[in-house]
Scaffold this motif. Structure first.
Motif, PDB file in Angstrom:
ATOM      1  N   CYS A 129       0.848  -1.249   0.010  1.00  0.00           N
ATOM      2  CA  CYS A 129      -0.014   0.053  -0.070  1.00  0.00           C
ATOM      3  C   CYS A 129       0.859   1.333  -0.076  1.00  0.00           C
ATOM      4  CB  CYS A 129      -0.734  -0.007   1.420  1.00  0.00           C
ATOM      5  SG  CYS A 129      -1.860   1.457   1.654  1.00  0.00           S
ATOM      6  N   CYS A 177      -5.806   1.511   5.393  1.00  0.00           N
ATOM      7  CA  CYS A 177      -6.005   2.570   4.306  1.00  0.00           C
ATOM      8  C   CYS A 177      -7.426   2.391   3.535  1.00  0.00           C
ATOM      9  CB  CYS A 177      -5.037   2.712   3.331  1.00  0.00           C
ATOM     10  SG  CYS A 177      -3.498   3.416   4.098  1.00  0.00           S
ATOM     11  N   CYS A 196       1.105   3.335   2.031  1.00  0.00           N
ATOM     12  CA  CYS A 196       1.687   3.698   3.393  1.00  0.00           C
ATOM     13  C   CYS A 196       2.954   2.796   3.863  1.00  0.00           C
ATOM     14  CB  CYS A 196       0.651   3.501   4.514  1.00  0.00           C
ATOM     15  SG  CYS A 196       0.054   1.852   4.818  1.00  0.00           S
ATOM     16  N   ARG A 212       2.373  -0.629   4.208  1.00  0.00           N
ATOM     17  CA  ARG A 212       1.864  -1.863   4.588  1.00  0.00           C
ATOM     18  C   ARG A 212       1.435  -2.909   3.700  1.00  0.00           C
ATOM     19  NH1 ARG A 212      -0.723   1.132   9.501  1.00  0.00           N
ATOM     20  NH2 ARG A 212      -1.726   2.109   7.943  1.00  0.00           N
ATOM     21  N   CYS A 272      -4.049  -1.293   1.771  1.00  0.00           N
ATOM     22  CA  CYS A 272      -3.908  -2.189   2.941  1.00  0.00           C
ATOM     23  C   CYS A 272      -5.090  -2.079   3.799  1.00  0.00           C
ATOM     24  CB  CYS A 272      -2.806  -1.811   4.012  1.00  0.00           C
ATOM     25  SG  CYS A 272      -3.182  -0.209   4.781  1.00  0.00           S
TER      26      CYS A 272
HETATM   27 ZN    ZN Z   1      -1.911   1.768   3.578  1.00  0.00          ZN
END
Ligand code: ZN
Ligand code: Q46
Length: 290
Positions: free
Chosen positions: A3, A22, A5, A7, A19
């Motif tokens: 993702c 998110c 971010c 993850r 993820c």
């Molecule tokens: Zn994420």
């Protein structure tokens, strides 16, 4: 896949990998945006969310619980046990579990209290069932002082209903297809917080939140061909679902807020009618010969 971010991603949505965390955030902001855009729920309202235990109503109640303070609503739930054998037993069990997990007060009403069950109905069970659910939801909500009933209808349910109406020759525009119906007489207002949200988005939300839901279909559920048709059309005409939903809402505005154009006096939903706006935009001082 990762993702944005960093993850581990669980799904690809609209060209981006998400993820769990998110994805949940994205889902909640979509639901909130749609509630605000259409005025589906109003600040200060006592909301009775109808829950069957299936993915859509579970996603709705979980999202409303997370948005409860932000939206300024007070949330409680209603489960109606329809008496459809094992399916209804599981539905009630899951609904109780979900509301306990989410800490939402739950009311349970048994259709059998009224002297029959949907299990007893051999023909056209869904139409008897739909009527019974609407009757009990409305009566319960009114008698218990709720301002609005929220149901888990999702985008595909609504678009499939539009197609069904067309098929059966019902060309009348129906307010049942709107995201919110204001109460009148003895009817309590009704709201569809997932109006613009697809069932796959609901499923992904409950999965990413790890909330219990009942994957079983009602044994009396009709042929799913209408929803399949919606998916087929969407494949060929991307944006079809959204287009239909938005035109349903626009249609209501036109029907309810007609006024006279300030320039020509013809009916319009705006201050100045589209024709006069076009005349202004494209018109040159050139008279059409008579
Ligand atoms: Zn994420
Ligand atoms: S519960 Fe009732 Fe549905 Fe079962 S009998 Fe038909 S209407 S399919 S949403």
């Amino acid at each position: 896949m990762k993702c944005e971010c960093g993850r581990e991603a669980i799904e690809r949505v609209g060209g981006r990998y998400y993820c769990k965390e998110c994805y949940s955030k994205r889902y909640l902001s979509l639901v909130e945006r749609s509630i605000r855009k259409y005025g589906i729920l109003k600040r200060g309202e006592k909301v009775l969310a109808a829950i069957s235990g299936g993915k859509d109503s579970v996603a709705m109640i979980a999202a409303l619980k997370e948005l409860e303070d932000k939206l300024g609503i007070k949330l409680e739930a209603l489960h109606i046990n329809l008496g459809i054998g094992e399916y209804s037993r599981k539905s009630e069990e899951v609904s109780r579990k979900v509301c306990e997990e989410l800490d939402v007060p739950l009311h349970v009403v048994y259709l059998s209290e009224y002297g029959f069950t949907i299990g007893d109905v051999k023909r056209k069970a869904c139409s008897v069932c739909g009527n019974a659910k609407r009757y009990i939801m409305n009566r319960f909500a009114r008698e218990e002082g709720f301002d609005v009933i929220a149901t888990g209808h999702c985008a595909e349910d609504i678009v499939a209903n539009v197609l069904k109406n067309l098929y059966s020759g019902n060309f009348e525009w129906s307010e049942k297809l709107l995201p919110r119906i204001e109460g009148y007489f003895k009817f309590v207002s009704k709201a569809k917080p997932l109006y613009e949200i697809g069932e796959k988005e609901n499923l992904l939300f409950v999965l990413s939140k790890g909330i219990t839901f009942l994957p079983d279909e009602c044994p009396k559920a009709p042929d799913p061909k209408w929803k399949e048709l919606v998916y087929e059309i969407e494949k060929k005409i991307p944006g079809f679902k959204k287009g239909v939903l938005r035109s349903l809402v626009r249609r209501e505005k036109v029907e309810s807020e007609l006024k006279s154009c300030k320039i020509c006096g013809e009916p319009t939903s705006a201050e100045i009618c589209q024709f006069c706006r076009n005349v202004k935009k494209f018109g040159k001082v050139r008279k059409i010969p008579l």
